[in-house]
Design a protein around this motif. Sequence first.
Motif, PDB file in Angstrom:
ATOM      1  N   MET A   1       0.814  -1.223   0.000  1.00  0.00           N
ATOM      2  CA  MET A   1       0.000   0.000   0.000  1.00  0.00           C
ATOM      3  C   MET A   1       0.842   1.264   0.000  1.00  0.00           C
ATOM      4  N   GLY A   2       2.107   1.125  -0.347  1.00  0.00           N
ATOM      5  CA  GLY A   2       2.979   2.278  -0.362  1.00  0.00           C
ATOM      6  C   GLY A   2       3.662   2.546   0.954  1.00  0.00           C
ATOM      7  N   ARG A   3       3.171   1.941   2.030  1.00  0.00           N
ATOM      8  CA  ARG A   3       3.751   2.229   3.346  1.00  0.00           C
ATOM      9  C   ARG A   3       5.144   1.619   3.515  1.00  0.00           C
ATOM     10  N   GLU A   4       5.522   0.701   2.632  1.00  0.00           N
ATOM     11  CA  GLU A   4       6.880   0.172   2.696  1.00  0.00           C
ATOM     12  C   GLU A   4       7.918   1.247   2.373  1.00  0.00           C
ATOM     13  N   PHE A   5       7.437   2.391   1.842  1.00  0.00           N
ATOM     14  CA  PHE A   5       8.343   3.483   1.493  1.00  0.00           C
ATOM     15  C   PHE A   5       8.356   4.605   2.544  1.00  0.00           C
ATOM     16  N   LEU A   6       7.800   4.350   3.729  1.00  0.00           N
ATOM     17  CA  LEU A   6       7.704   5.413   4.727  1.00  0.00           C
ATOM     18  C   LEU A   6       9.065   5.960   5.137  1.00  0.00           C
ATOM     19  N   ASP A   7      10.081   5.101   5.215  1.00  0.00           N
ATOM     20  CA  ASP A   7      11.420   5.586   5.561  1.00  0.00           C
ATOM     21  C   ASP A   7      11.925   6.564   4.497  1.00  0.00           C
ATOM     22  N   LEU A   8      11.637   6.255   3.232  1.00  0.00           N
ATOM     23  CA  LEU A   8      12.025   7.168   2.158  1.00  0.00           C
ATOM     24  C   LEU A   8      11.264   8.482   2.258  1.00  0.00           C
ATOM     25  N   PHE A   9       9.966   8.398   2.566  1.00  0.00           N
ATOM     26  CA  PHE A   9       9.166   9.611   2.684  1.00  0.00           C
ATOM     27  C   PHE A   9       9.733  10.525   3.770  1.00  0.00           C
ATOM     28  N   GLU A  10      10.215   9.921   4.859  1.00  0.00           N
ATOM     29  CA  GLU A  10      10.783  10.714   5.949  1.00  0.00           C
ATOM     30  C   GLU A  10      12.017  11.475   5.461  1.00  0.00           C
ATOM     31  N   THR A  11      12.836  10.807   4.652  1.00  0.00           N
ATOM     32  CA  THR A  11      14.010  11.476   4.084  1.00  0.00           C
ATOM     33  C   THR A  11      13.596  12.561   3.096  1.00  0.00           C
ATOM     34  N   TRP A  12      12.644  12.239   2.222  1.00  0.00           N
ATOM     35  CA  TRP A  12      12.215  13.189   1.201  1.00  0.00           C
ATOM     36  C   TRP A  12      11.536  14.419   1.802  1.00  0.00           C
ATOM     37  N   ALA A  13      10.915  14.260   2.969  1.00  0.00           N
ATOM     38  CA  ALA A  13      10.215  15.394   3.586  1.00  0.00           C
ATOM     39  C   ALA A  13      11.148  16.587   3.777  1.00  0.00           C
ATOM     40  N   GLN A  14      12.416  16.306   4.018  1.00  0.00           N
ATOM     41  CA  GLN A  14      13.370  17.378   4.279  1.00  0.00           C
ATOM     42  C   GLN A  14      13.853  18.083   3.008  1.00  0.00           C
ATOM     43  N   SER A  15      13.738  17.410   1.855  1.00  0.00           N
ATOM     44  CA  SER A  15      14.320  17.972   0.628  1.00  0.00           C
ATOM     45  C   SER A  15      13.325  18.101  -0.523  1.00  0.00           C
ATOM     46  N   TYR A  16      12.082  17.663  -0.307  1.00  0.00           N
ATOM     47  CA  TYR A  16      11.138  17.553  -1.415  1.00  0.00           C
ATOM     48  C   TYR A  16      10.900  18.890  -2.109  1.00  0.00           C
ATOM     49  N   ASP A  17      10.652  19.933  -1.345  1.00  0.00           N
ATOM     50  CA  ASP A  17      10.329  21.214  -1.970  1.00  0.00           C
ATOM     51  C   ASP A  17      11.505  21.774  -2.773  1.00  0.00           C
ATOM     52  N   GLU A  18      12.722  21.522  -2.316  1.00  0.00           N
ATOM     53  CA  GLU A  18      13.884  21.945  -3.096  1.00  0.00           C
ATOM     54  C   GLU A  18      13.961  21.155  -4.402  1.00  0.00           C
ATOM     55  N   SER A  19      13.674  19.864  -4.339  1.00  0.00           N
ATOM     56  CA  SER A  19      13.745  19.025  -5.544  1.00  0.00           C
ATOM     57  C   SER A  19      12.715  19.441  -6.577  1.00  0.00           C
ATOM     58  N   VAL A  20      11.480  19.696  -6.131  1.00  0.00           N
ATOM     59  CA  VAL A  20      10.424  20.002  -7.102  1.00  0.00           C
ATOM     60  C   VAL A  20      10.660  21.335  -7.797  1.00  0.00           C
ATOM     61  N   HIS A  21      11.464  22.190  -7.178  1.00  0.00           N
ATOM     62  CA  HIS A  21      11.750  23.480  -7.799  1.00  0.00           C
ATOM     63  C   HIS A  21      13.106  23.495  -8.512  1.00  0.00           C
ATOM     64  N   GLY A  22      13.605  22.290  -8.832  1.00  0.00           N
ATOM     65  CA  GLY A  22      14.736  22.182  -9.737  1.00  0.00           C
ATOM     66  C   GLY A  22      16.109  22.255  -9.124  1.00  0.00           C
ATOM     67  N   HIS A  23      16.206  22.131  -7.792  1.00  0.00           N
ATOM     68  CA  HIS A  23      17.512  22.266  -7.146  1.00  0.00           C
ATOM     69  C   HIS A  23      18.302  20.962  -7.076  1.00  0.00           C
ATOM     70  N   ASP A  24      17.693  19.857  -7.502  1.00  0.00           N
ATOM     71  CA  ASP A  24      18.386  18.573  -7.550  1.00  0.00           C
ATOM     72  C   ASP A  24      18.447  18.139  -9.008  1.00  0.00           C
ATOM     73  N   GLU A  25      19.658  18.164  -9.567  1.00  0.00           N
ATOM     74  CA  GLU A  25      19.813  17.908 -11.005  1.00  0.00           C
ATOM     75  C   GLU A  25      19.275  16.540 -11.411  1.00  0.00           C
ATOM     76  N   GLN A  26      19.412  15.535 -10.540  1.00  0.00           N
ATOM     77  CA  GLN A  26      18.970  14.191 -10.889  1.00  0.00           C
ATOM     78  C   GLN A  26      17.479  14.141 -11.191  1.00  0.00           C
ATOM     79  N   TYR A  27      16.706  14.976 -10.490  1.00  0.00           N
ATOM     80  CA  TYR A  27      15.244  14.913 -10.599  1.00  0.00           C
ATOM     81  C   TYR A  27      14.657  16.109 -11.352  1.00  0.00           C
ATOM     82  N   ARG A  28      15.522  16.865 -12.018  1.00  0.00           N
ATOM     83  CA  ARG A  28      15.040  18.078 -12.697  1.00  0.00           C
ATOM     84  C   ARG A  28      14.024  17.740 -13.786  1.00  0.00           C
ATOM     85  N   ASP A  29      14.283  16.694 -14.564  1.00  0.00           N
ATOM     86  CA  ASP A  29      13.339  16.317 -15.615  1.00  0.00           C
ATOM     87  C   ASP A  29      12.044  15.748 -15.046  1.00  0.00           C
ATOM     88  N   VAL A  30      12.143  15.061 -13.914  1.00  0.00           N
ATOM     89  CA  VAL A  30      10.951  14.483 -13.280  1.00  0.00           C
ATOM     90  C   VAL A  30       9.983  15.585 -12.854  1.00  0.00           C
TER      91      VAL A  30
END
Length: 213
Positions: A1-30
Amino acid sequence: MGREFLDLFETWAQSYDESVHGHDEQYRDVFAEYDAILNTVVEKSGNVVLEFGVGTGNLTQKLLRSGKTVYGIEPSEPMRQKAFEKLGDTVTIQDGDFLSFPLPNEPIDTIVSTYAFHHLTDEEKEQAISQYGKMLNKGGKIVFADTAFVDREAFEQMVIEAKEKGFHDLAEDLKREYYPTLPVLESMFTKHGFSVSFVPMNRFVWLMEATKQ
């Protein structure tokens, strides 16, 4: 149900907004055209919206600013906290996931999600779509913006490209999670009483608009 990724979500919570606004080159196209993607989901939504995978609250904020009633569902406590910091008490965001969640206290006309449905296996995706088909009245909609691929060959090519560019985190994400193909998704939606269209929003993300028949 997606909950197997909760540890990842905890990590992403700290950087998600920076990533979505293009500050992480790996995910810029995403996340290319991120604001436009969210705005399109808002435009396609009705008045009473159930949102899965609220994350840090970016789509929720846009929905609320458009005057919509929103019921938010998010399994990650750190993500819910980030959303609360952004939105305050303007919306209630409850613990839940795509398959197990508290029901809203009024009928909904739209179910939305961005960048989250791929956390379910294909079997779980179909279970979710079946469940939503029973919740929505005729004309009700599912509006998802999420990573999907035309076919498995296109998926494999994207993994190869990520590795060649040295985007090892992106390559691992692609291999670890459950990215669907469009024919499989179309079959699921059609089977459970929806007509569906797919519109590409960037190299990774498709807008999926399904209407209950």
